[in-house]
Design an enzyme around this catalytic site. Sequence first.
Site, PDB file in Angstrom:
ATOM      1  N   HIS A  42      -8.436   0.784  -1.568  1.00  0.00           N
ATOM      2  CA  HIS A  42      -9.538   1.533   0.242  1.00  0.00           C
ATOM      3  C   HIS A  42     -10.800   1.597   0.229  1.00  0.00           C
ATOM      4  O   HIS A  42     -11.622   2.000  -1.046  1.00  0.00           O
ATOM      5  CB  HIS A  42      -9.207   2.806  -0.747  1.00  0.00           C
ATOM      6  CG  HIS A  42      -7.704   3.328  -0.189  1.00  0.00           C
ATOM      7  ND1 HIS A  42      -6.640   2.704  -2.010  1.00  0.00           N
ATOM      8  CD2 HIS A  42      -6.552   4.332  -0.114  1.00  0.00           C
ATOM      9  CE1 HIS A  42      -5.775   3.398  -1.676  1.00  0.00           C
ATOM     10  NE2 HIS A  42      -5.727   3.955  -0.624  1.00  0.00           N
ATOM     11  N   GLU A  95     -11.846   3.547   5.261  1.00  0.00           N
ATOM     12  CA  GLU A  95     -10.542   3.953   6.080  1.00  0.00           C
ATOM     13  C   GLU A  95     -11.091   5.274   6.705  1.00  0.00           C
ATOM     14  O   GLU A  95     -11.083   5.361   8.052  1.00  0.00           O
ATOM     15  CB  GLU A  95      -9.840   4.751   5.068  1.00  0.00           C
ATOM     16  CG  GLU A  95      -8.668   6.253   5.896  1.00  0.00           C
ATOM     17  CD  GLU A  95      -7.826   6.194   4.630  1.00  0.00           C
ATOM     18  OE1 GLU A  95      -8.731   5.913   3.343  1.00  0.00           O
ATOM     19  OE2 GLU A  95      -6.630   7.269   4.308  1.00  0.00           O
ATOM     20  N   HIS A 149       0.846  -0.863   0.052  1.00  0.00           N
ATOM     21  CA  HIS A 149       0.432   0.247   0.107  1.00  0.00           C
ATOM     22  C   HIS A 149       1.127   0.878   0.413  1.00  0.00           C
ATOM     23  O   HIS A 149       1.373   1.227   1.253  1.00  0.00           O
ATOM     24  CB  HIS A 149      -0.930   0.122   1.092  1.00  0.00           C
ATOM     25  CG  HIS A 149      -1.852   1.005   1.278  1.00  0.00           C
ATOM     26  ND1 HIS A 149      -2.952   0.814   2.231  1.00  0.00           N
ATOM     27  CD2 HIS A 149      -1.662   2.264   0.815  1.00  0.00           C
ATOM     28  CE1 HIS A 149      -3.346   1.898   1.470  1.00  0.00           C
ATOM     29  NE2 HIS A 149      -3.304   3.006   1.071  1.00  0.00           N
TER      30      HIS A 149
END
Length: 334
Positions: free
Chosen positions: A196, A199, A16
Amino acid sequence: MELDTYIRALPKAELHLHIEGTLEPELMFRLAARNQVALPWASVEQTRAAYDFTDLQSFLDLYYAGAAALIHEQDFHELAMAYFARAHADGVVHAELFFDPQTHTSRGVAFDTVLSGLERACAEAHARYGISSRLILCFLRHLSAEDSYAMLEQALPHLARFHGVGLDSSEKGHPPSKFARLFARCRELGLHIVAHAGEEGPPAYIVEALDILKVERIDHGVRAAEDPALMQRLAREQVPLTVCPLSNIRLCVFPTLAQHNLRALLDAGLKVTINSDDPAYFGGYVAKNYLDTALALSLTRAELKRIARNSLDAAFVDEATRAPWLTRLAAVPD
Ligand code: HPA
Ligand code: ZN
């Protein structure tokens, strides 16, 4: 052996990492001067002082502003070579680099220019450091699904030059389901799929990434902890999470590293990895992410080794490539 030395000695994969997020202010200013691009800051010091983020969006605003310094093939090459030198020093044997082509094509920089510079750096890093790498094209989720389709169209003639696709940028209000059709097409094309999720966005976005986009890994994923059923599923299916602790602190996802839930994720049996995300903006490359997290959460050497092992397991490589890394890792004492 000092803990820092121990961490660097662990062969690890970084999974990442936004290559545009490795643009250190010094290189940003050098490129801006060379390319006669205006930056919103007067100096390197003022730039660093501006890195006082309150959330993901406050970071992204500066991240996109900084990326404007990148114009030519050699800029992307220099950017990635600087990253590989640091990754090598940190014990990275394999790196999967995210890149954001829409950030560049929207400024008139050709997709081929971006890809050529990165590709040349990947080849050079392999020759110089023995680091293998993959490129993962990320779509910007704050833009429309039509925009991402147009990006994929542009990328089609270059399909053999990248390994997978991801989804990044402003998460809230842009659920994975917005890109269902795009990712279905990417799967048909045989690309690896990541996104993603969780988050800043809710656990439901992680579920959408799994069920609708059919991701092979979740980038971040820390908000999974709010949903016990999802936690059980992630543990059962051993879905890798590419966690980025220093990023999470700098973007105020957790108030302090001691309050980060990485240990809870690990203790629940999830396949956790540690990564740096945008190290030039968040104050540390991958080894510092391991070290600071280990100190804050009292991770043992065996746990750090497990995290490195998870990263090697989760890399998009064949078993013949992975085997020597695992042998090297096994030789490191606990
Ligand atoms: N989240 C979303 N988009 C991003 C990030 C991130 O951490 N870094 C670069 N683009
Ligand atoms: Zn990221």
